[in-house]
Design an enzyme around this catalytic site. Structure first.
Site, PDB file in Angstrom:
ATOM      1  N   PRO A  89       1.177  -1.332  -0.121  1.00 15.86           N
ATOM      2  CA  PRO A  89       0.219  -0.129  -0.292  1.00 15.86           C
ATOM      3  C   PRO A  89       0.857   1.262  -0.155  1.00 15.86           C
ATOM      4  CG  PRO A  89      -0.358  -2.370   1.549  1.00 15.86           C
ATOM      5  CD  PRO A  89       0.831  -1.979   1.367  1.00 15.86           C
ATOM      6  N   GLU A  90       0.693   1.913  -0.786  1.00 16.95           N
ATOM      7  CA  GLU A  90       1.629   3.325  -0.899  1.00 16.95           C
ATOM      8  C   GLU A  90       0.417   4.350   0.147  1.00 16.95           C
ATOM      9  OE1 GLU A  90       3.273   3.869  -4.643  1.00 16.95           O
ATOM     10  OE2 GLU A  90       3.599   1.895  -4.224  1.00 16.95           O
TER      11      GLU A  90
END
Ligand SMILES: [Zn+2]
Length: 273
Positions: free
Chosen positions: A2-3
């Site tokens: 996840p960014e």
């Protein structure tokens, strides 16, 4: 992993369901998910606390508690935070459950077990060394130019360096460099002011687009309600297997390793020299 767009989506979707609620208990299935303090202290300090706010810094979620402490969560490679009905049976990848006083519990699901939680007074002990937030007003083309000055590292590595700029990882760095027509191996300090302006605009464009799509479900990312994000359907080069074609010019997308991560780019649209 996840960014920024994924963590921002999680923050926005958790907020209406958990802010204002009290933590009534914690169940841990994987002790190493708590980095700080000790397990005993973590559990005793968190129970009875009200969640009074939720924020994000880079890829970190920050829950403000009524005691003045903050619960900081990093999802690392494969973590998700899922809202489940109270007393719902956890699946085998759930490493921790934060029980709330309402009708939902928060399940920290993490197949690869790299996810981490901290409970601290001063959030800067965890997130203090992060670079600027790319979507905040203080991040400007001028600041980006200043940060890039004299940097010899490949621009792709700099964009993924959380101390350089916070929240961007492998996927969105590839997308931003493609949109800016910059080769991922170009040294950061060698970019022209025109290229820096293009890169700045590309970062804004790819991150806001991905937030609008509620993140990219390329791996194990789920939104808190269990839905998928759709940002990966907008990807031009990221996560393409080698052999796919550039959507702009039709050239075969190439993949090269940079700092142990695969980087996808178009050798024609993003020339090295
Ligand atoms: Zn191309």
């Amino acid at each position: 992993m996840p960014e920024l767009p994924e963590v921002e989506t999680i923050k926005s979707e958790l907020a209406p369901c958990i802010v204002g609620h009290c933590i009534t208990g914690v169940t841990l299935f994987w002790d190493r998910i708590v980095r700080q303090p000790s397990l005993e202290e973590f559990c005793s300090c968190i129970i009875g606390q009200k969640i009074i706010g939720i924020g994000r810094r880079g890829k970190y979620l920050i829950l403000n508690l009524s005691s003045g402490k903050v619960l900081i969560i990093h999802l690392k490679m494969s973590g998700s935070l899922l809202l489940k009905p109270a007393l719902a049976e956890p699946d085998k990848f759930v490493r921790a459950i934060i029980h709330l006083d309402g009708e939902v519990d928060l399940h920290f699901r993490d197949p690869r077990k790299f996810g981490v939680m901290w409970l601290v007074y001063d959030k800067d002990t965890v997130v203090g060394k992060l670079g600027p937030e790319p979507l905040e007003a203080g991040f400007t083309p001028q600041l980006l130019a200043k940060l890039l000055k004299n940097r010899t590292a490949p621009i792709k590595a700099l964009l993924c360096d959380q101390g350089f700029v916070a929240g961007i990882g492998n996927m969105y760095a590839d997308e931003a460099l493609f949109a800016a027509r910059i080769h991922p191996l170009r040294p950061g300090g060698k970019l022209s002011s025109e290229e820096i302006r293009r890169l700045y605009n590309a970062i804004q464009q790819v991150l806001w687009l991905a937030i609008g799509c509620k993140g990219a479900s390329v791996d194990t990312y789920f939104r808190p309600g269990g839905e998928l994000g759709t940002a990966h359907f907008q990807f031009q080069v990221a996560h393409r297997l080698s052999g796919k074609f550039c959507p702009v010019c039709g050239t075969t997308i190439e993949r090269i390793p940079i700092r142990n991560r695969g980087s996808y780019f178009c050798p024609k649209c993003q020339p090295q020299f």
